[in-house]
Write a protein that holds these residues in place. Sequence first.
Motif, PDB file in Angstrom:
ATOM      1  N   GLY A  66       0.792  -1.221   0.000  1.00  0.00           N
ATOM      2  CA  GLY A  66       0.000   0.000   0.000  1.00  0.00           C
ATOM      3  C   GLY A  66       0.821   1.265   0.000  1.00  0.00           C
ATOM      4  N   ASP A  67       2.114   1.166   0.328  1.00  0.00           N
ATOM      5  CA  ASP A  67       2.999   2.332   0.282  1.00  0.00           C
ATOM      6  C   ASP A  67       3.381   2.600  -1.171  1.00  0.00           C
ATOM      7  OD1 ASP A  67       3.000   2.481   3.029  1.00  0.00           O
ATOM      8  OD2 ASP A  67       5.088   1.853   3.282  1.00  0.00           O
ATOM      9  N   ARG A  68       3.829   3.834  -1.422  1.00  0.00           N
ATOM     10  CA  ARG A  68       4.389   4.134  -2.735  1.00  0.00           C
ATOM     11  C   ARG A  68       5.588   3.216  -2.933  1.00  0.00           C
ATOM     12  NH1 ARG A  68       7.408   9.342  -4.614  1.00  0.00           N
ATOM     13  NH2 ARG A  68       7.033   9.232  -6.834  1.00  0.00           N
ATOM     14  N   PHE A  69       5.713   2.617  -4.088  1.00  0.00           N
ATOM     15  CA  PHE A  69       6.780   1.653  -4.389  1.00  0.00           C
ATOM     16  C   PHE A  69       6.726   0.457  -3.430  1.00  0.00           C
ATOM     17  CE2 PHE A  69       8.665   5.873  -5.535  1.00  0.00           C
ATOM     18  CZ  PHE A  69       8.539   5.732  -6.911  1.00  0.00           C
ATOM     19  N   GLN A  70       5.517  -0.048  -3.207  1.00  0.00           N
ATOM     20  CA  GLN A  70       5.336  -1.153  -2.261  1.00  0.00           C
ATOM     21  C   GLN A  70       6.249  -2.337  -2.581  1.00  0.00           C
ATOM     22  OE1 GLN A  70       1.284  -2.495  -2.350  1.00  0.00           O
ATOM     23  NE2 GLN A  70       1.346  -3.102  -4.494  1.00  0.00           N
ATOM     24  N   PHE A  71       6.734  -2.946  -1.530  1.00  0.00           N
ATOM     25  CA  PHE A  71       7.590  -4.129  -1.542  1.00  0.00           C
ATOM     26  C   PHE A  71       8.998  -3.901  -2.103  1.00  0.00           C
ATOM     27  CE2 PHE A  71       3.207  -5.982  -1.914  1.00  0.00           C
ATOM     28  CZ  PHE A  71       3.101  -6.290  -0.569  1.00  0.00           C
ATOM     29  N   LYS A  72       9.326  -2.669  -2.476  1.00  0.00           N
ATOM     30  CA  LYS A  72      10.699  -2.374  -2.897  1.00  0.00           C
ATOM     31  C   LYS A  72      11.579  -2.309  -1.646  1.00  0.00           C
ATOM     32  CE  LYS A  72      10.422  -1.248  -7.410  1.00  0.00           C
ATOM     33  NZ  LYS A  72      11.325  -1.680  -8.480  1.00  0.00           N
ATOM     34  N   TRP A  73      12.835  -2.659  -1.819  1.00  0.00           N
ATOM     35  CA  TRP A  73      13.791  -2.626  -0.719  1.00  0.00           C
ATOM     36  C   TRP A  73      14.521  -1.294  -0.710  1.00  0.00           C
ATOM     37  CZ3 TRP A  73      14.156  -6.333   2.990  1.00  0.00           C
ATOM     38  CH2 TRP A  73      13.433  -7.509   2.755  1.00  0.00           C
ATOM     39  N   GLU A  74      14.964  -0.884   0.485  1.00  0.00           N
ATOM     40  CA  GLU A  74      15.671   0.378   0.651  1.00  0.00           C
ATOM     41  C   GLU A  74      16.521   0.312   1.908  1.00  0.00           C
ATOM     42  OE1 GLU A  74      12.879   3.567   1.261  1.00  0.00           O
ATOM     43  OE2 GLU A  74      11.776   2.452   2.773  1.00  0.00           O
ATOM     44  N   PHE A  75      17.376   1.306   2.052  1.00  0.00           N
ATOM     45  CA  PHE A  75      18.133   1.468   3.281  1.00  0.00           C
ATOM     46  C   PHE A  75      17.302   2.325   4.219  1.00  0.00           C
ATOM     47  CE2 PHE A  75      21.149   0.689  -0.072  1.00  0.00           C
ATOM     48  CZ  PHE A  75      21.972  -0.276   0.488  1.00  0.00           C
ATOM     49  N   PRO A  76      17.335   2.061   5.510  1.00  0.00           N
ATOM     50  CA  PRO A  76      16.565   2.891   6.449  1.00  0.00           C
ATOM     51  C   PRO A  76      16.979   4.354   6.344  1.00  0.00           C
ATOM     52  CG  PRO A  76      17.434   0.934   7.535  1.00  0.00           C
ATOM     53  CD  PRO A  76      18.078   0.993   6.182  1.00  0.00           C
ATOM     54  N   GLY A  77      16.027   5.223   6.529  1.00  0.00           N
ATOM     55  CA  GLY A  77      16.280   6.658   6.457  1.00  0.00           C
ATOM     56  C   GLY A  77      15.017   7.391   6.036  1.00  0.00           C
ATOM     57  N   GLY A  78      15.168   8.573   5.503  1.00  0.00           N
ATOM     58  CA  GLY A  78      13.995   9.323   5.079  1.00  0.00           C
ATOM     59  C   GLY A  78      14.322  10.753   4.708  1.00  0.00           C
ATOM     60  N   LYS A  79      13.280  11.552   4.635  1.00  0.00           N
ATOM     61  CA  LYS A  79      13.411  12.943   4.199  1.00  0.00           C
ATOM     62  C   LYS A  79      14.060  13.808   5.273  1.00  0.00           C
ATOM     63  CE  LYS A  79       9.426  12.825   1.158  1.00  0.00           C
ATOM     64  NZ  LYS A  79       8.042  13.251   0.971  1.00  0.00           N
ATOM     65  N   VAL A  80      14.851  14.760   4.788  1.00  0.00           N
ATOM     66  CA  VAL A  80      15.462  15.770   5.643  1.00  0.00           C
ATOM     67  C   VAL A  80      14.501  16.951   5.688  1.00  0.00           C
ATOM     68  CG1 VAL A  80      17.457  17.283   5.966  1.00  0.00           C
ATOM     69  CG2 VAL A  80      17.753  15.027   4.899  1.00  0.00           C
ATOM     70  N   GLU A  81      14.170  17.364   6.892  1.00  0.00           N
ATOM     71  CA  GLU A  81      13.278  18.519   7.057  1.00  0.00           C
ATOM     72  C   GLU A  81      14.020  19.809   6.696  1.00  0.00           C
ATOM     73  OE1 GLU A  81      10.120  18.164   7.726  1.00  0.00           O
ATOM     74  OE2 GLU A  81      10.248  16.018   8.122  1.00  0.00           O
ATOM     75  N   PRO A  82      13.276  20.872   6.315  1.00  0.00           N
ATOM     76  CA  PRO A  82      13.936  22.156   6.033  1.00  0.00           C
ATOM     77  C   PRO A  82      14.773  22.589   7.242  1.00  0.00           C
ATOM     78  CG  PRO A  82      11.626  22.236   5.389  1.00  0.00           C
ATOM     79  CD  PRO A  82      11.830  20.933   6.131  1.00  0.00           C
ATOM     80  N   ASP A  83      15.941  23.097   6.988  1.00  0.00           N
ATOM     81  CA  ASP A  83      16.869  23.588   8.023  1.00  0.00           C
ATOM     82  C   ASP A  83      17.376  22.485   8.962  1.00  0.00           C
ATOM     83  OD1 ASP A  83      16.582  26.236   7.070  1.00  0.00           O
ATOM     84  OD2 ASP A  83      14.746  26.459   8.236  1.00  0.00           O
ATOM     85  N   GLU A  84      17.225  21.224   8.597  1.00  0.00           N
ATOM     86  CA  GLU A  84      17.730  20.112   9.412  1.00  0.00           C
ATOM     87  C   GLU A  84      19.047  19.622   8.818  1.00  0.00           C
ATOM     88  OE1 GLU A  84      15.812  16.150  11.506  1.00  0.00           O
ATOM     89  OE2 GLU A  84      15.233  16.582   9.445  1.00  0.00           O
ATOM     90  N   ASP A  85      20.005  19.330   9.670  1.00  0.00           N
ATOM     91  CA  ASP A  85      21.270  18.752   9.239  1.00  0.00           C
ATOM     92  C   ASP A  85      21.026  17.312   8.780  1.00  0.00           C
ATOM     93  OD1 ASP A  85      24.390  18.758   9.393  1.00  0.00           O
ATOM     94  OD2 ASP A  85      23.745  16.920  10.431  1.00  0.00           O
ATOM     95  N   PRO A  86      21.582  16.889   7.639  1.00  0.00           N
ATOM     96  CA  PRO A  86      21.331  15.531   7.153  1.00  0.00           C
ATOM     97  C   PRO A  86      21.679  14.424   8.149  1.00  0.00           C
ATOM     98  CG  PRO A  86      22.292  16.845   5.412  1.00  0.00           C
ATOM     99  CD  PRO A  86      22.351  17.673   6.669  1.00  0.00           C
ATOM    100  N   LYS A  87      22.806  14.558   8.857  1.00  0.00           N
ATOM    101  CA  LYS A  87      23.170  13.523   9.830  1.00  0.00           C
ATOM    102  C   LYS A  87      22.165  13.467  10.981  1.00  0.00           C
ATOM    103  CE  LYS A  87      28.157  13.138   9.122  1.00  0.00           C
ATOM    104  NZ  LYS A  87      29.461  13.144   9.805  1.00  0.00           N
ATOM    105  N   GLU A  88      21.713  14.630  11.423  1.00  0.00           N
ATOM    106  CA  GLU A  88      20.693  14.662  12.481  1.00  0.00           C
ATOM    107  C   GLU A  88      19.381  14.060  11.979  1.00  0.00           C
ATOM    108  OE1 GLU A  88      20.452  18.726  13.783  1.00  0.00           O
ATOM    109  OE2 GLU A  88      22.484  18.683  14.598  1.00  0.00           O
ATOM    110  N   ALA A  89      19.055  14.331  10.725  1.00  0.00           N
ATOM    111  CA  ALA A  89      17.834  13.764  10.136  1.00  0.00           C
ATOM    112  C   ALA A  89      17.921  12.238  10.101  1.00  0.00           C
ATOM    113  CB  ALA A  89      17.616  14.311   8.729  1.00  0.00           C
ATOM    114  N   LEU A  90      19.083  11.718   9.717  1.00  0.00           N
ATOM    115  CA  LEU A  90      19.236  10.269   9.652  1.00  0.00           C
ATOM    116  C   LEU A  90      19.141   9.645  11.042  1.00  0.00           C
ATOM    117  CD1 LEU A  90      19.664   7.707   8.082  1.00  0.00           C
ATOM    118  CD2 LEU A  90      22.128   8.165   8.107  1.00  0.00           C
ATOM    119  N   ALA A  91      19.784  10.253  12.021  1.00  0.00           N
ATOM    120  CA  ALA A  91      19.689   9.736  13.391  1.00  0.00           C
ATOM    121  C   ALA A  91      18.230   9.717  13.852  1.00  0.00           C
ATOM    122  CB  ALA A  91      20.550  10.570  14.332  1.00  0.00           C
ATOM    123  N   ARG A  92      17.487  10.784  13.559  1.00  0.00           N
ATOM    124  CA  ARG A  92      16.067  10.856  13.920  1.00  0.00           C
ATOM    125  C   ARG A  92      15.273   9.755  13.219  1.00  0.00           C
ATOM    126  NH1 ARG A  92      12.376  12.692  10.848  1.00  0.00           N
ATOM    127  NH2 ARG A  92      13.692  14.080   9.607  1.00  0.00           N
TER     128      ARG A  92
END
Length: 139
Positions: A27-53
């Motif tokens: 039911g998700d976009r691109f259902q059943f596809k594999w990926e590495f854990p992570g996600g979107k970086v919020e505006p003004d968020e540091d990428p490393k902090e976003a990944l930790a979150r």
Amino acid sequence: MKRHEIRVVAGVIERDGMILVGQRRAGDRFQFKWEFPGGKVEPDEDPKEALARELTEELGIVAEIGEELARYEHYYPGKTAILLMFYRVVSFTGEPKNHVFESIRWETRHKLPEYDFLDGDVDFVRRLAKGLFRSAAGT
């Protein structure tokens, strides 16, 4: 960063020679596809902090984010450009638990190309499988 570009971070979590990957839910976009854990970086968020979150939200772990392994743009037809940033996870506390995926799996880097990854991750997966990025253990 280009205007309207979406920044996405992904973590390469390695333990005992295995790398953690997640499969998108039905039911998700691109259902059943594999990926590495992570996600979107919020505006003004540091990428490393976003990944930790994201890793805390998705897996319930507290991660120390290391160096950036790769960065490139990917374009899905008719969609906004995505800037993909892959980081090594140096260490983490807690046992990864699946909070958002259909399933999670520890796999050897050499077998990762056999998985049906998101189009944006395929190039990185091939390079990772060929050993173009040294593991935290130096192998």
